[in-house]
Write a protein that holds these residues in place. Structure first.
Motif, short mmCIF file in Angstrom:
data_model
loop_
_atom_site.label_atom_id
_atom_site.label_comp_id
_atom_site.label_asym_id
_atom_site.label_seq_id
_atom_site.Cartn_x
_atom_site.Cartn_y
_atom_site.Cartn_z
N VAL A 1 0.83 -1.20 0.00
CA VAL A 1 0.00 0.00 0.00
C VAL A 1 0.87 1.26 0.00
O VAL A 1 0.73 2.12 -0.87
N ALA A 2 1.76 1.36 0.99
CA ALA A 2 2.57 2.58 1.10
C ALA A 2 3.82 2.29 1.93
O ALA A 2 3.83 1.38 2.75
N HIS A 3 4.84 3.10 1.68
CA HIS A 3 6.13 2.96 2.36
C HIS A 3 6.66 4.34 2.70
O HIS A 3 6.47 5.30 1.94
N ILE A 4 7.33 4.43 3.85
CA ILE A 4 7.97 5.68 4.23
C ILE A 4 9.36 5.37 4.77
O ILE A 4 9.55 4.44 5.56
N ALA A 5 10.32 6.17 4.33
CA ALA A 5 11.70 5.96 4.77
C ALA A 5 11.86 6.38 6.23
O ALA A 5 11.00 7.05 6.80
N TRP A 6 13.00 5.99 6.82
CA TRP A 6 13.22 6.29 8.24
C TRP A 6 13.20 7.79 8.50
O TRP A 6 12.81 8.23 9.57
N SER A 7 13.65 8.58 7.51
CA SER A 7 13.67 10.03 7.68
C SER A 7 12.30 10.65 7.51
O SER A 7 12.07 11.78 7.95
N GLY A 8 11.41 9.93 6.83
CA GLY A 8 10.11 10.50 6.50
C GLY A 8 10.10 11.30 5.22
O GLY A 8 9.04 11.73 4.75
N PHE A 9 11.26 11.51 4.61
CA PHE A 9 11.34 12.36 3.43
C PHE A 9 10.97 11.63 2.14
O PHE A 9 10.66 12.28 1.13
N THR A 10 11.02 10.32 2.14
CA THR A 10 10.73 9.55 0.93
C THR A 10 9.54 8.66 1.19
O THR A 10 9.50 7.95 2.20
N THR A 11 8.57 8.71 0.28
CA THR A 11 7.39 7.85 0.37
C THR A 11 7.10 7.22 -0.99
O THR A 11 7.44 7.79 -2.03
N TYR A 12 6.48 6.06 -0.94
CA TYR A 12 6.03 5.38 -2.14
C TYR A 12 4.61 4.89 -1.90
O TYR A 12 4.25 4.54 -0.77
N TYR A 13 3.83 4.84 -2.98
CA TYR A 13 2.45 4.39 -2.89
C TYR A 13 2.13 3.43 -4.02
O TYR A 13 2.67 3.54 -5.13
N ALA A 14 1.22 2.51 -3.73
CA ALA A 14 0.66 1.70 -4.80
C ALA A 14 -0.17 2.60 -5.70
O ALA A 14 -0.78 3.58 -5.24
N ASP A 15 -0.21 2.27 -6.97
CA ASP A 15 -0.99 3.07 -7.92
C ASP A 15 -2.45 3.16 -7.50
O ASP A 15 -3.10 4.20 -7.70
#
Length: 127
Positions: A48-62
């Motif tokens: 569904v979604a991912h966030i890096a440890w810093s919070g600055f990078t995120t990814y989402y499912a389409d």
């Protein structure tokens, strides 16, 4: 190792909103990437979604891009999933997951990438 406790699931009407929380214990939260997955019976667990440890990078499912927002508060050891414009097809059991920075290989969409999992929470969207 990180222990994860998920809360916030429930029943909501289509078009509505819901926020899931995942509270982590342990000292490695701030150096762990976090993600949300979901699963319906008979199907594989879906990213569904991912966030890096810093919070600055995120990814989402389409399928959730533009409707869901992942965020984290490292001071509270908590990651959130804000879900808006919910659709019946969002109905699933939602899980949060963690992987320490030194174990992360970059495959944010692969459930096998993550080493720690919370218990699931049911989200049901009625039409």
């Amino acid at each position: 190792q990180v222990q994860l406790v998920v809360s916030g699931g429930g029943l909501v009407q289509a078009g509505g909103s819901l926020t899931l929380s995942c509270a982590a214990s342990g000292r490695t939260f701030s150096t762990s990437a976090m993600a949300w997955f979901r699963q319906v019976p008979g199907k594989e667990r879906e990213f569904v979604a991912h966030i890096a440890w810093s919070g600055f990078t995120t990814y989402y499912a389409d399928s959730v891009q533009g409707r869901f927002t992942i965020s984290r508060d490292n001071a509270k050891n908590t990651v959130y999933l804000r879900m808006s414009s919910l659709k019946p097809e969002d109905t699933a059991v939602y899980y949060c997951a963690a992987v320490r920075r030194d174990h992360y290989r970059g495959s944010y969409h692969d459930p096998g990438q993550y080493t720690d999992w919370g218990q699931g929470t049911q989200v049901t969207v009625s039409s």
